[in-house]
Write an enzyme that holds these catalytic residues in place. Structure first.
Site, PDB file in Angstrom:
ATOM      1  N   GLU B 142       1.139  -1.316  -0.220  1.00 48.61           N
ATOM      2  CA  GLU B 142      -0.097   0.367   0.135  1.00 48.61           C
ATOM      3  C   GLU B 142       0.635   1.467   0.241  1.00 48.61           C
ATOM      4  OE1 GLU B 142      -2.356   0.477   3.544  1.00 48.61           O
ATOM      5  OE2 GLU B 142      -4.195   1.346   2.557  1.00 48.61           O
ATOM      6  N   HIS B 144       0.669   4.780   0.917  1.00 48.15           N
ATOM      7  CA  HIS B 144      -0.477   5.521   1.817  1.00 48.15           C
ATOM      8  C   HIS B 144      -0.341   6.924   2.648  1.00 48.15           C
ATOM      9  CE1 HIS B 144      -2.682   6.519   5.490  1.00 48.15           C
ATOM     10  NE2 HIS B 144      -4.041   5.720   5.130  1.00 48.15           N
ATOM     11  N   ASP B 174      -3.546   4.439  -3.083  1.00 46.79           N
ATOM     12  CA  ASP B 174      -4.245   4.833  -1.569  1.00 46.79           C
ATOM     13  C   ASP B 174      -4.131   6.086  -1.663  1.00 46.79           C
ATOM     14  OD1 ASP B 174      -4.955   6.142   1.208  1.00 46.79           O
ATOM     15  OD2 ASP B 174      -5.752   4.058   1.175  1.00 46.79           O
ATOM     16  N   HIS B 263      -6.543   1.730  -3.460  1.00 45.77           N
ATOM     17  CA  HIS B 263      -8.242   1.994  -2.054  1.00 45.77           C
ATOM     18  C   HIS B 263      -7.744   2.914  -3.023  1.00 45.77           C
ATOM     19  CE1 HIS B 263      -6.189  -0.639   0.895  1.00 45.77           C
ATOM     20  NE2 HIS B 263      -7.195  -1.542  -0.284  1.00 45.77           N
ATOM     21  N   GLU B 299     -12.666   3.370  -0.384  1.00 48.18           N
ATOM     22  CA  GLU B 299     -12.296   3.101   1.686  1.00 48.18           C
ATOM     23  C   GLU B 299     -12.543   4.444   1.856  1.00 48.18           C
ATOM     24  OE1 GLU B 299      -8.092   2.176   1.984  1.00 48.18           O
ATOM     25  OE2 GLU B 299      -8.623   2.517   4.315  1.00 48.18           O
TER      26      GLU B 299
END
Lengths: 132, 329
Positions: B142, B144, B174, B263, B299
């Site tokens: 991920e 992020h 993300d 995401h 999300e």
């Protein structure tokens, strides 16, 4: 934060024959290993029980503070309470309403900062409770 | 190319924590609301005993719920708990063994992808690759906030991926990495913490200023000092600089070939189906360019500041998907 609302449920406090029990939920969106509990502190009516006198009941076992740090294989599941077992405190009278504060200090295990240090999250839970 | 839609149950964190739903019931509600077909779960949130001691009946119920609703497991959110023990972080071998049962459970449940995290250093990734390859599981790291495709740690991972050269290793963007504003809901939360409106204005102004998150946070602390604000409020402000990233959305193109899953992070959504804090028109433009299907989990993370009574998360997820479809058409 909403996690503070769920960490203390509807009725977290009860008086027992030997002292008090306080139920808390993990202040996180996910379960955390018990070894990620950096500290749990209690203040009842302004009085602080000695940290070593507390026991932490979770997953059917009572842990001392030192045992928590070793319990890397045990999870505090996000929907399950952990019961803080507190011995009788002198000066906390039955029958009245008192201030309860629980301080939860959790290490977030998947975040490590540039300097190699962990992220510690502190959550303070406060409630007025009846001692009876 | 297409984006296939879905949701991570993490969006319904408030509902989950309230105890209103069993896991199977939550999956049923996803089916009922039509916010699949993809379903992602965070292992440590949804399964008691994750990963090695989950009750077999619970796993069976979960799979049955997916099947009866025509839903598809897209990604199992793993966690790389490197700071598991206070005395020493997990070494390479320990980190591999921590992730192994998570990857194995993903394979058992039919998830094609496991979300991994930046704490997994290249030596760990080298050892995880053959485990993933044997099980046919793609490991998506991920990306992020505060990271982005071209921050040092992700560049290090990209170099490791280049060296290992495996189809089983990729990235999960993300969108928290590449935001355009501080969500209004978070600004309101800081007012609840006791920050004055002037303090919140300074927080937002500093968020928009130039520099790394820690530099901008320090700029805020310095700027807000004369206002005599509550320490409780100002001490929480680092969260804003760390959680809401300022990377350039165009940077996502640099890792696009290694993306199988996204995401679709969001916080706020207006009735006209735009998100003030995130440029979803740009995101959909970028991620619709590859000539293949990429799955996306909606999300919603507004539960970081919004309580259960304030928002119907299922409804917000549906609005997000409607927004994305609008920008794709």
């Amino acid at each position: 934060m909403t996690l503070e609302a769920t960490a203390f449920g509807g009725d977290p406090f009860r008086r027992t024959a030997t002292g008090y029990e306080i139920e808390v939920r993990v202040p996180s969106y996910r379960s955390l290993p018990l070894s990620c509990i950096e500290g749990i502190g209690v203040t009842l009516a302004g009085k602080v029980p000695p940290p070593d006198s507390l026991r932490f009941r979770v997953n059917g076992h009572d842990y001392t503070p030192a045992e928590l740090a070793e319990a890397a294989d045990e999870q505090w599941f996000v929907l399950d309470p952990l019961t803080i077992v507190v011995p009788e405190l002198p000066g906390v009278a039955d029958g009245g309403e008192i201030d309860l504060e629980v301080m939860l200090e959790m290490r977030v295990p998947y975040v490590i900062f540039e300097d190699g240090s962990p992220m510690i999250q502190k959550t303070s839970l406060k409630r007025k409770v009846s001692v009876q | 190319m297409s984006i296939s839609f879905g949701v991570t149950l993490y969006s319904m964190t408030n509902e989950w924590l309230s105890g209103q739903y069993s896991l199977a019931e939550m999956v049923d509600e996803v089916g009922r609301r039509g916010i699949g077909p993809g379903v992602e779960v965070v292992g440590y949130q949804s399964f008691r005993g994750f990963p090695s001691r989950v009750d077999k009946q619970e796993l069976k119920s979960f799979r049955e719920a997916l099947d009866r609703n025509g839903l598809t497991p897209t990604c199992l959110g793993g966690n790389a708990d490197i700071a598991l023990r206070k005395d020493a972080w997990l070494d390479t071998g320990q980190a591999v063994e921590y992730m192994r049962p998570q990857i194995e459970l993903a394979a058992d449940l039919g998830f094609p992808i496991v979300r991994t995290q930046i704490g997994l250093a290249p030596p760990v990734l080298e050892k995880l690759e053959p485990i993933a390859a044997r099980l046919g599981i793609h490991l998506g790291m991920e990306v992020h906030a505060p990271e982005g495709p071209n921050t040092p740690k992700i560049l290090e991972t990209r170099e490791a991926y280049r060296r290992i050269n495996s189809e089983w290793l990729g990235f999960i963007p993300d969108f928290s990495s590449s935001m355009r504003g501080v969500p209004r809901g978070m600004q309101a939360k800081f007012r609840e913490y006791g920050l004055s409106q002037a303090g919140v204005d300074l927080l937002v102004e500093c968020w928009h200023s130039v520099g790394e998150p820690i530099e901008r946070y320090k700029r805020f602390i310095e700027a807000v000092a004369p206002l005599g604000e509550s320490e409780v409020a100002t001490s929480r402000a680092m969260m804003v600089f760390g959680m809401f990233g300022r990377q350039n959305p165009e940077d996502w193109r640099d890792i696009l070939p290694q993306v199988r899953h996204i995401h679709g992070k969001f916080y706020d959504i207006e009735d006209d189906l735009t998100s003030p804090s995130m440029d979803y028109a740009k995101f959909m433009d970028i991620f619709s360019t590859p000539n293949r299907t990429i799955s996306m989990s909606t999300e919603w993370e507004g539960h970081a500041y919004a309580d259960l009574e304030e928002v119907d998360a299922f409804n917000y997820v549906a609005k997000h998907q409607a927004m994305c479809r609008q920008f794709l058409n």
